[in-house]
Design a protein around this motif. Sequence first.
Motif, PDB file in Angstrom:
ATOM      1  N   LYS A  35      35.295  45.112  52.738  1.00 34.80           N
ATOM      2  CA  LYS A  35      35.787  45.073  51.362  1.00 34.80           C
ATOM      3  C   LYS A  35      36.836  43.983  51.143  1.00 34.80           C
ATOM      4  O   LYS A  35      36.751  43.255  50.151  1.00 34.80           O
ATOM      5  CB  LYS A  35      36.327  46.436  50.939  1.00 34.80           C
ATOM      6  N   PRO A  36      37.819  43.800  52.050  1.00 33.64           N
ATOM      7  CA  PRO A  36      38.785  42.722  51.807  1.00 33.64           C
ATOM      8  C   PRO A  36      38.145  41.336  51.740  1.00 33.64           C
ATOM      9  O   PRO A  36      38.663  40.447  51.066  1.00 33.64           O
ATOM     10  CB  PRO A  36      39.737  42.818  53.007  1.00 33.64           C
ATOM     11  N   GLU A  39      36.751  41.113  48.057  1.00 36.84           N
ATOM     12  CA  GLU A  39      37.699  41.330  46.958  1.00 36.84           C
ATOM     13  C   GLU A  39      38.047  40.080  46.157  1.00 36.84           C
ATOM     14  O   GLU A  39      38.285  40.197  44.946  1.00 36.84           O
ATOM     15  CB  GLU A  39      38.962  42.017  47.471  1.00 36.84           C
ATOM     16  N   PHE A  42      36.187  40.059  43.017  1.00 42.61           N
ATOM     17  CA  PHE A  42      36.628  40.979  41.964  1.00 42.61           C
ATOM     18  C   PHE A  42      37.591  40.276  41.012  1.00 42.61           C
ATOM     19  O   PHE A  42      37.486  40.416  39.791  1.00 42.61           O
ATOM     20  CB  PHE A  42      37.313  42.211  42.544  1.00 42.61           C
ATOM     21  N   ASP A  43      38.531  39.536  41.578  1.00 45.04           N
ATOM     22  CA  ASP A  43      39.529  38.834  40.761  1.00 45.04           C
ATOM     23  C   ASP A  43      38.882  37.804  39.855  1.00 45.04           C
ATOM     24  O   ASP A  43      39.195  37.715  38.668  1.00 45.04           O
ATOM     25  CB  ASP A  43      40.576  38.162  41.653  1.00 45.04           C
TER      26      ASP A  43
END
Length: 152
Positions: A35-36, A39, A42-43
């Motif tokens: 997930k990291p 991410e 996502f931003d």
Amino acid sequence: MADVLIIVGSESDKPRIEPAFDVLSKAGVCSESDKPRIEPAFDVLSKAGVSYEFHVSSAHRQPDQTADLVKGARAKGFRVVIAGAGLSAALPGFAASLTDLPVIGVPFAAGPLNGLDALLATAQVPGGVPVACVGIDNAKNAALLAVRILNA
């Protein structure tokens, strides 16, 4: 409804789904630990006003669930799939084989080859199963490409 489906693979047999955000894509990865790495997408998507859903689902560990997720993406309003994976990186090609939506693969730096295997697996998907491939751990570029596709 979301525009982008984001998927990452799963290290366990337990699927995980996060609620949709106010962006339009789908992203996926193979493992919660990945997930990291995804991410940054996502931003970018959020800042561009693109809705997305994030799912953890594996082509190897949950093939039926992952297939259902990808096959149903268009009917749910998704227009782009972002799939992140390390090692053998089967997820992007698996997803592309099941949908006519654009699929963007994000190879993750993992294992003894630090992502080179994932990069090659994502870039070398057989003819007839198109997958766009960004650089290793470059989810930001995957999201930027998704935004361009959506705005085309």
